[in-house]
Scaffold this active site. Structure first.
Site, PDB file in Angstrom:
ATOM      1  N   TYR A  71      44.189  19.597  59.483  1.00 16.22           N
ATOM      2  CA  TYR A  71      44.416  17.951  58.936  1.00 16.22           C
ATOM      3  C   TYR A  71      45.773  18.054  59.821  1.00 16.22           C
ATOM      4  CZ  TYR A  71      43.848  19.147  53.862  1.00 16.22           C
ATOM      5  OH  TYR A  71      43.398  19.770  52.426  1.00 16.22           O
ATOM      6  N   GLN A 106      42.180   7.208  45.913  1.00 16.70           N
ATOM      7  CA  GLN A 106      42.182   8.631  46.357  1.00 16.70           C
ATOM      8  C   GLN A 106      42.687   8.405  47.677  1.00 16.70           C
ATOM      9  OE1 GLN A 106      38.433   9.852  43.334  1.00 16.70           O
ATOM     10  NE2 GLN A 106      38.043   7.986  43.775  1.00 16.70           N
ATOM     11  N   HIS A 124      45.562  11.185  44.880  1.00 16.01           N
ATOM     12  CA  HIS A 124      46.048  12.033  45.673  1.00 16.01           C
ATOM     13  C   HIS A 124      46.920  12.491  47.186  1.00 16.01           C
ATOM     14  CE1 HIS A 124      41.725  12.698  44.366  1.00 16.01           C
ATOM     15  NE2 HIS A 124      41.769  12.763  43.840  1.00 16.01           N
ATOM     16  N   CYS A 139      67.058  28.117  52.226  1.00 18.14           N
ATOM     17  CA  CYS A 139      66.938  28.057  53.950  1.00 18.14           C
ATOM     18  C   CYS A 139      65.828  26.961  54.001  1.00 18.14           C
ATOM     19  CB  CYS A 139      66.416  29.504  53.823  1.00 18.14           C
ATOM     20  SG  CYS A 139      65.894  30.217  53.467  1.00 18.14           S
ATOM     21  N   CYS A 153      59.582  28.457  57.630  1.00 16.83           N
ATOM     22  CA  CYS A 153      61.118  28.287  57.722  1.00 16.83           C
ATOM     23  C   CYS A 153      61.219  29.053  58.288  1.00 16.83           C
ATOM     24  CB  CYS A 153      61.392  28.323  56.556  1.00 16.83           C
ATOM     25  SG  CYS A 153      63.273  28.871  55.924  1.00 16.83           S
ATOM     26  N   CYS A 156      62.926  32.877  56.099  1.00 13.29           N
ATOM     27  CA  CYS A 156      62.281  33.092  55.263  1.00 13.29           C
ATOM     28  C   CYS A 156      60.824  33.170  55.659  1.00 13.29           C
ATOM     29  CB  CYS A 156      62.495  32.796  53.691  1.00 13.29           C
ATOM     30  SG  CYS A 156      61.596  30.675  52.861  1.00 13.29           S
ATOM     31  N   GLY A 193      33.954   2.394  46.899  1.00 15.25           N
ATOM     32  CA  GLY A 193      33.511   3.273  47.976  1.00 15.25           C
ATOM     33  C   GLY A 193      34.059   4.506  47.541  1.00 15.25           C
ATOM     34  N   ASN A 219      29.299  -0.699  46.184  1.00 14.28           N
ATOM     35  CA  ASN A 219      28.968   0.376  47.052  1.00 14.28           C
ATOM     36  C   ASN A 219      27.740   0.138  47.473  1.00 14.28           C
ATOM     37  OD1 ASN A 219      28.544   3.677  47.990  1.00 14.28           O
ATOM     38  ND2 ASN A 219      29.837   4.203  46.488  1.00 14.28           N
ATOM     39  N   ALA A 237      32.265  -2.318  51.284  1.00 14.92           N
ATOM     40  CA  ALA A 237      34.124  -2.510  51.070  1.00 14.92           C
ATOM     41  C   ALA A 237      33.864  -3.753  52.361  1.00 14.92           C
ATOM     42  CB  ALA A 237      34.770  -1.814  50.677  1.00 14.92           C
TER      43      ALA A 237
HETATM   44  P1  OAD Z   1      33.369  10.684  49.074  1.00 17.63           P
HETATM   45  O1  OAD Z   1      33.196  10.816  50.556  1.00 17.63           O
HETATM   46  O2  OAD Z   1      33.229  11.259  47.571  1.00 17.63           O
HETATM   47  O3  OAD Z   1      32.860   8.979  48.621  1.00 17.63           O
HETATM   48  C1  OAD Z   1      32.561   8.457  49.193  1.00 17.63           C
HETATM   49  C2  OAD Z   1      31.853   6.889  48.787  1.00 17.63           C
HETATM   50  O4  OAD Z   1      31.540   5.640  49.407  1.00 17.63           O
HETATM   51  C3  OAD Z   1      30.296   7.039  48.636  1.00 17.63           C
HETATM   52  O5  OAD Z   1      29.390   6.695  47.534  1.00 17.63           O
HETATM   53  C4  OAD Z   1      30.074   6.608  49.737  1.00 17.63           C
HETATM   54  O6  OAD Z   1      28.318   5.941  49.242  1.00 17.63           O
HETATM   55  C5  OAD Z   1      30.518   5.224  49.301  1.00 17.63           C
HETATM   56  N1  OAD Z   1      30.407   4.491  51.366  1.00 17.63           N
HETATM   57  C6  OAD Z   1      30.627   4.672  52.405  1.00 17.63           C
HETATM   58  N2  OAD Z   1      30.688   3.980  53.088  1.00 17.63           N
HETATM   59  C7  OAD Z   1      31.190   2.834  52.733  1.00 17.63           C
HETATM   60  C8  OAD Z   1      31.484   1.461  52.753  1.00 17.63           C
HETATM   61  N3  OAD Z   1      31.240   1.084  54.179  1.00 17.63           N
HETATM   62  N4  OAD Z   1      31.976   0.777  52.069  1.00 17.63           N
HETATM   63  C9  OAD Z   1      31.825   1.476  50.645  1.00 17.63           C
HETATM   64  N5  OAD Z   1      31.191   2.662  50.069  1.00 17.63           N
HETATM   65  C10 OAD Z   1      30.909   3.341  50.501  1.00 17.63           C
HETATM   66  O7  OAD Z   1      34.763   9.736  48.848  1.00 17.63           O
HETATM   67  P2  OAD Z   1      35.972   9.659  47.595  1.00 17.63           P
HETATM   68  O8  OAD Z   1      34.684   9.519  46.287  1.00 17.63           O
HETATM   69  O9  OAD Z   1      36.958   9.199  47.867  1.00 17.63           O
HETATM   70  O10 OAD Z   1      40.594  14.680  47.138  1.00 17.63           O
HETATM   71  O11 OAD Z   1      36.146  11.688  47.320  1.00 17.63           O
HETATM   72  C11 OAD Z   1      36.714  11.922  45.863  1.00 17.63           C
HETATM   73  C12 OAD Z   1      37.484  12.837  46.574  1.00 17.63           C
HETATM   74  O12 OAD Z   1      37.040  13.904  46.658  1.00 17.63           O
HETATM   75  C13 OAD Z   1      38.448  12.521  47.849  1.00 17.63           C
HETATM   76  O13 OAD Z   1      39.960  12.153  47.214  1.00 17.63           O
HETATM   77  C14 OAD Z   1      39.402  14.143  48.429  1.00 17.63           C
HETATM   78  C15 OAD Z   1      37.367  14.412  48.145  1.00 17.63           C
HETATM   79  O14 OAD Z   1      37.698  16.160  48.074  1.00 17.63           O
HETATM   80  C16 OAD Z   1      41.158  15.800  47.738  1.00 17.63           C
HETATM   81  O15 OAD Z   1      40.676  15.982  48.784  1.00 17.63           O
HETATM   82  C17 OAD Z   1      41.534  16.030  46.338  1.00 17.63           C
END
Ligand code: OAD
Length: 249
Positions: A71, A106, A124, A139, A153, A156, A193, A219, A237
């Site tokens: 992270y 997200q 998220h 604490c 901490c 603890c 996306g 997408n 996008a």
């Molecule tokens: P994903 O990585 O699952 O999907 C990304 C999407 O973006 C895919 O459908 C790609 O085809 C599309 N993509 C790639 N490049 C792009 C562009 N330039 N323009 C538009 N679209 C494009 O990501 P999410 O769907 O956001 O959650 O994932 C959902 C959640 O799963 C995230 O928030 C995260 C992950 O695990 C947590 O961490 C809880």
């Protein structure tokens, strides 16, 4: 890659006719800023890491230093990226049409906010935020944590963790409520996306459709929500959103 002009024009007409517009974004909206997605083959995070190791409470408890470093790496990466034309097009549209657009994301990267979008509903969480792993005791103060991987901490030992939603965790309820309300009441939902693989976020597109809204996807690849959509705009996008959201000439 840009979608065919007649389809783009149709979605522009839906947009012009909509009193309320909801936009659901995912990692793809930030891809052209240089932020990796999760599920894209080769470049996505989940091609290199296991989500159960890096994005669950159990994974963090098992290997806190490893997960914390990942992270921290993602946070450092954000310092060097900028919102792209897609983020800016959404922010400009919201400025030009106050109160009309609800932006639901997200993403935890803050790029919509940095582009100037108001009131972003972050399903998220926030990658830059920290919170305590266990319920904070008297604490536990974020200001007095002891440095470490992760910081903790000094009294603890309660660990700091990133303020994002991990798999198996509940989404922040007021944010989810507001997003569901926007989905139910909009006349157009743009889904930009996202692979549409993670619920309840992906369920917002189903809610919008069930509520009578048009659903349009932006997408470059197929997504799990294509079957819910009335229109699929195949393009990125940063290429499509400026064309879709620009004021009529
Ligand atoms: P994903 O990585 O699952 O999907 C990304 C999407 O973006 C895919 O459908 C790609 O085809 C599309 N993509 C790639 N490049 C792009 C562009 N330039 N323009 C538009 N679209 C494009 O990501 P999410 O769907 O956001 O959650 O994932 C959902 C959640 O799963 C995230 O928030 C995260 C992950 O695990 C947590 O961490 C809880």
């Amino acid at each position: 890659m840009t979608p065919d002009a007649p389809l783009l024009e149709t979605v522009r007409q839906w947009l012009a006719a909509a009193r309320q517009v909801a936009v659901l974004t995912g990692a793809g909206v930030s891809a052209e800023s240089g932020v990796p997605t999760f599920r894209d083959a080769q470049t996505g995070f989940w091609a290199r890491y296991r989500p159960e190791d890096m994005a669950t409470e159990q994974g963090f408890r098992a290997q806190p230093a490893l997960v914390w470093r990942w992270y921290q790496h993602r946070r450092a990466m954000l310092q060097g990226v900028q919102p792209n034309a897609g983020h800016h097009a959404l922010a400009a549209y919201a400025r030009q049409h106050p109160g009309r657009l609800t932006l639901i994301t997200q993403n935890v990267d803050g790029l919509h906010q940095r582009a100037g979008s108001p009131g972003v509903l972050c399903l998220h969480g926030d990658l830059m935020a920290d919170r305590f792993l266990d319920p904070p005791r008297p604490c536990c103060h974020p200001d007095t944590v002891e440095a470490g991987e992760p910081p903790h901490c000094p009294r603890c030992g309660n660990l700091l963790r990133p303020g994002v939603v991990w798999f198996g965790e509940a989404l922040p309820l007021p944010v989810l409520d507001a997003a569901q309300q926007a989905a139910r009441t909009c006349q157009l939902m743009l889904v930009v996306g996202t692979a549409g693989a993670v619920y309840p976020a992906a369920g917002l597109a189903h809610l919008a459709r069930a509520g009578g809204a048009r659903v349009a996807i932006v997408n470059p690849q197929a997504s799990e929500l294509d079957g819910v959509a009335h229109a699929v705009l195949r393009g990125t996008a940063a290429a499509v959103l400026p064309l879709l959201l620009a004021p009529a000439a």
